[in-house]
Design a protein around this motif. Structure first.
Motif, mmCIF file in Angstrom:
data_model
loop_
_atom_site.group_PDB
_atom_site.id
_atom_site.type_symbol
_atom_site.label_atom_id
_atom_site.label_comp_id
_atom_site.label_asym_id
_atom_site.label_seq_id
_atom_site.Cartn_x
_atom_site.Cartn_y
_atom_site.Cartn_z
ATOM 1 N N LEU A 378 0.799 -1.228 0.000
ATOM 2 C CA LEU A 378 0.000 0.000 0.000
ATOM 3 C C LEU A 378 0.829 1.274 0.000
ATOM 4 O O LEU A 378 0.330 2.337 -0.381
ATOM 5 N N ARG A 389 -5.140 4.451 4.667
ATOM 6 C CA ARG A 389 -4.222 3.352 4.362
ATOM 7 C C ARG A 389 -3.490 2.861 5.607
ATOM 8 O O ARG A 389 -3.118 1.693 5.710
ATOM 9 N N LEU A 392 -5.830 0.464 7.216
ATOM 10 C CA LEU A 392 -6.150 -0.702 6.409
ATOM 11 C C LEU A 392 -5.175 -1.851 6.663
ATOM 12 O O LEU A 392 -5.576 -3.023 6.701
ATOM 13 N N LYS A 438 -6.272 -7.352 -5.267
ATOM 14 C CA LYS A 438 -6.890 -6.911 -6.510
ATOM 15 C C LYS A 438 -6.295 -5.573 -6.934
ATOM 16 O O LYS A 438 -5.694 -4.865 -6.119
ATOM 17 N N GLY A 440 -7.651 -2.024 -8.287
ATOM 18 C CA GLY A 440 -8.878 -1.264 -8.435
ATOM 19 C C GLY A 440 -8.987 -0.624 -9.804
ATOM 20 O O GLY A 440 -8.057 -0.687 -10.632
ATOM 21 N N ASP A 446 -5.751 -3.102 -4.097
ATOM 22 C CA ASP A 446 -6.919 -3.117 -3.215
ATOM 23 C C ASP A 446 -6.806 -4.305 -2.255
ATOM 24 O O ASP A 446 -6.773 -5.463 -2.684
ATOM 25 N N GLN A 448 -8.998 -4.399 0.508
ATOM 26 C CA GLN A 448 -10.185 -4.183 1.334
ATOM 27 C C GLN A 448 -10.802 -5.494 1.813
ATOM 28 O O GLN A 448 -11.258 -5.606 2.946
ATOM 29 N N ASP A 449 -10.829 -6.491 0.948
ATOM 30 C CA ASP A 449 -11.437 -7.783 1.300
ATOM 31 C C ASP A 449 -10.392 -8.889 1.229
ATOM 32 O O ASP A 449 -10.611 -9.963 0.647
#
Length: 801
Positions: A378, A389, A392, A438, A440, A446, A448-449
């Motif tokens: 990140l 970030r 995260l 992933k 984005g 990404d 996030q999940d």
């Protein structure tokens, strides 16, 4: 003469009078009794524990653990580590009691005593301890059990020796029984001692962790446990249950039956009965504590769906409770000097598989590795980086902790790994999860999940299969058969450790640390993320207070980002799917027999991707990254988490490239894989064989065209990878694991390759390497003993993540 005799009598009289009488009252005078499964007396003045053994020849369980341990992941002696359960009994011989261990691996479950004895007399048991009887009172016998507690019952000495830390022994003068820790309860007795292990102190790992590596002081805990009553109903193990088995050889089985009897390990759980309760270590800090509680509690819903409302709970350990007490199922937050594996172990009754205690060990540094990986991807510390970030990275690590808690608790519930579950997304917490990464829409990485939440369909199936109540006999067999059929109909597969861990394993779905249903698609996805992360790699990945040299350590997981998916791609080469099942399920059409080979087109697509990782275009680092790397600061040093270096203090880009090439070469040239490639091609010449794999590899390495001039050190990087390829080929040839005809084919290919090298000498440094390589190959083929082969480069550790 009479006077001399009287003198001796007078001298001896005080000593005789001082001897305690051989009665219980005399031996235990002023000591308070603790009634329980076995009565005990604490003698703190003399530093001993006395036991009153009433029932001779009655079996019970003996379990060891380490309340205070070494703290080295590499040695593997962790705080709260539990040993395996031993079935033991006290026996009396003359004026001594013996503690005898039964050999539970070989039995005869028969009503005929002679048949049972025939087996018992055929296989050796063990005497673990013997001690003098201090006093007897009818069936009761009093012994000082201290000498047992002061011996190494956990296997610490053996473990130190196995990990090459030296020869240690228990120093009796610096060891002590801890009477204050002795406790007796109706079904168990808990005893403890402080042990000091003396040794040379020159082993790498003990020097890394111990206050004095020549004097390792730990605590050993011993639990004496009453056997469960006969109300427990064991469940036969099935290869598709997803469970962990235990068993023995039963010589009383009918002649047509199997001697190998296996039971599913599981807790005793009955509807309306006591729930399964786990307790979390109070030493886990926030926000870790809340994450671990939440993740472990994921199993609650699976038990409810299996018909056990409030059948499973997780609570914080009661204040003041002893976590070593065998009555508690525990989740322990364990600290070590380095990051390492977490474990879930179950102490079981070896006769039936009933779980007596679940013991979870969670390594505290694993969470920091997840944060490191997230920050390396990140780059959250740049001036223009969004504030969220920062959070995260920690959120991703806590999500991983929830999954980890559920995973390790799952093992202690009796559940095995299922490395095929990731084919169905969050199919099971019993898989090893790679973070789902992933790109984005804006091209940013990404996370996030990254990790799923909650148990998956496979987990719910296992709880129903292993714990569900379906009656007995035909009704139970029919219900379990239907569960297996329904699971397969839902697309569930089961591939566990034995079919997944070896570098040359063949099942394409038995994959550690992968994600997604399509191996090649995930490979391409991670490749794009790796390139993006390398292009953006800078000091923005490193917190401001860290020493600059740590940037190298953060480069490792980014550079090797595809390491696990690379293994997944390699599984497609000579890969094939097959099932864990029984002949009954195959005959009934509930499972398929044989191996379903990976299609040739898929295998060749996999080969192309792997071979491309040996090209400088993949292995060379961007110049801007190379120009930023700074040696570790004074007082710091490179650990095994860094790439190796042969350039003294500075970053070694060639060693990094060699590690990357070794990662691929070790999978491509695994002996088992080459043998399978040969056989599949022999059966069907449309399938790739070892010749095709080696030719494709050489065409993208040694035989490739000129390296683009815009790659920083591109030619040097390519030659470094080329030599790793050759070393790997010679290593597999030298390993002696190839079939003779596969060996012959590889030797012929190498002769042809040597001839090509001589016919295509190249220029400059390439010419030097090609000349040396040709000579190296021919000398080895002529006389292997005359050539000292190079070991493949060391690859920095990746797992566990």
């Amino acid at each position: 003469m009479r006077a001399l005799l009287l003198l001796w009598t007078a001298l001896l009289a005080p000593a005789t009078a001082a001897e305690a009488p051989k009665t219980f009252a005399g031996q235990t005078q002023s000591l308070a009794v603790q009634p329980g499964f076995i009565e005990l007396w604490r003698d703190e003045g003399k530093g001993r524990v006395l036991l009153s053994v009433r029932e001779l020849d009655q079996p019970f369980l003996l379990v060891s653990s380490l309340p205070y341990a070494l703290g080295s992941n590499d040695v593997g002696l962790d705080r709260a580590q539990a040993g395996s359960a031993k079935l033991v009994r006290f026996q009396k011989f003359g004026e001594r009691l013996f503690l005898v261990q039964e050999n539970t691996r070989f039995v005869a479950r028969s009503a005929d005593a002679d048949e049972r004895n025939a087996v018992a007399e055929s296989f050796a048991g063990a005497v673990l301890w013997a001690g003098d009887i201090l006093a007897s009172d009818g069936p009761r016998h009093l012994v000082d059990f201290s000498s047992f507690l002061l011996a190494d019952q956990h296997g610490v000495i053996q473990r130190l020796d196995e990990t090459k830390q030296g020869a240690y022994h228990v120093d009796g003068k610096r060891s002590a029984v801890l009477p204050a820790e002795a406790k007796a309860f109706p079904d168990n007795v808990e005893l403890e001692a402080l042990l000091t292990f003396a040794g040379p102190g020159n082993g790498e790992y003990v020097r890394q962790v111990a206050a004095d590596p020549a004097s390792l002081t730990m605590r050993q805990h011993i639990s004496l446990v009453r056997l469960p009553d006969n109300g427990y109903k064991p469940r036969a193990y099935h290869p598709f249950s997803g469970g962990i088995d235990t068993g023995y050889y039963d010589f009383a089985t009918p002649l047509a039956g199997s001697l190998d009897v296996r039971w599913q390990i599981r807790h005793r759980l009955e509807k309306g009965g006591k729930p399964i309760v786990y307790y979390l270590d109070r030493g886990a800090p926030e926000p870790v504590r809340s994450a671990l509680l939440e993740g472990a509690r994921w199993w609650t819903s699976a038990f409810e769906k299996a018909g056990f409302k409030d059948g499973f709970r997780v609570e914080l350990m009661p204040e003041g409770a002893d976590p070593a007490d065998v009555r508690y199922n525990v989740i322990t937050w364990v600290h070590r000097a380095t990051r390492g594996w977490s474990y879930g172990n179950a102490v079981t009754d070896p006769r039936t598989g009933q779980i007596i205690r679940g013991s979870v060990t969670l390594g505290s540094q694993r969470v920091r590795q997840d944060i490191l990986i997230a920050e390396a991807l990140l780059a959250p510390y740049g001036k223009s980086s969004p504030a969220e970030r920062h959070q995260l990275a920690e959120q991703m690590a806590l999500a991983r902790l929830r999954q980890l808690a559920a995973h390790e608790v799952g093992h202690t519930l009796g559940f095995a790994h299922n490395f095929a579950a990731s084919r169905q997304g969050n199919g099971s917490v019993m898989d090893y999860p790679h973070p789902v990464l992933k790109l984005g829409a804006d091209g940013a990485i990404d996370l996030q999940d990254a990790y799923g939440a909650g148990v998956g369909p496979w987990d719910e199936y296992m709880v129903k299969y292993i714990y569900g109540d379906y009656g007995s006999g035909e009704a139970e067999a029919s219900a379990l058969s239907k569960l297996r059929s329904d699971a397969r109909a839902a697309g569930m597969q089961y591939v566990s450790d034995e079919d997944s861990r070896a570098p040359g394993a063949s099942h394409p779905n038995g994959l550690l640390w992968d994600f997604g249903p399509d191996t090649l698609k995930t490979w391409d996805q991670l490749g794009a993320i790796r390139r993006r992360a390398l292009d953006n790699f800078s000091y923005d990945v490193l917190p401001g207070e860290r020493q600059a040299g740590e940037l190298e350590a953060r480069l490792v997981p980014v550079y090797l980002l595809q390491r696990y998916q690379g293994e997944a791609v390699a599984r497609l080469l000579a890969g094939g799917e097959y099932e864990s099942t029984t002949s009954a399920d195959i005959r009934a059409g509930r499972a398929d027999a044989g191996i379903r080979a990976t299609p040739a087109t898929t295998q060749r697509a996999a080969l192309a991707r792997l071979a491309d990782t040996l090209r400088a275009e993949y292995l060379a680092l961007p110049a801007r990254v190379l120009d930023q790397l700074t040696p570790p600061s004074t007082g710091y040093e490179r650990s095994k988490e860094y790439f190796g270096t042969r350039m003294t203090a500075v970053f070694d880009a060639l060693s990094a490239a060699e590690s990357g090439a070794a990662q691929t070469a070790s999978f491509l040239f695994d002996a088992g894989r080459l043998n399978r490639l040969y056989w599949q091609h022999a059966r069907d010449d449309a399938m790739p064989g070892p010749d095709e794999v080696i030719a494709a590899t050489l065409s993208r390495s040694w035989k490739r065209g000129p390296v683009p001039g815009n790659l920083a050190g591109g030619e040097a990087v390519q030659l470094a990878a080329d030599w790793v390829v050759l070393d790997a080929l010679l290593q597999v040839l030298d390993g002696g694991k190839l079939h003779a005809n596969v060996d012959a084919g590889l030797r012929e290919q190498l002769r042809g390759f040597a001839a090509w090298l001589k016919a295509n000498p190249g220029k400059g440094t390439t010419a030097a390497s090609r000349s040396q390589a040709a000579d190296y190959i021919l000398r080895y083929l002529a006389d292997p003993r005359s050539v000292k082969l190079r070991a493949l480069p060391v690859i920095p550790p990746g797992a566990p993540i």
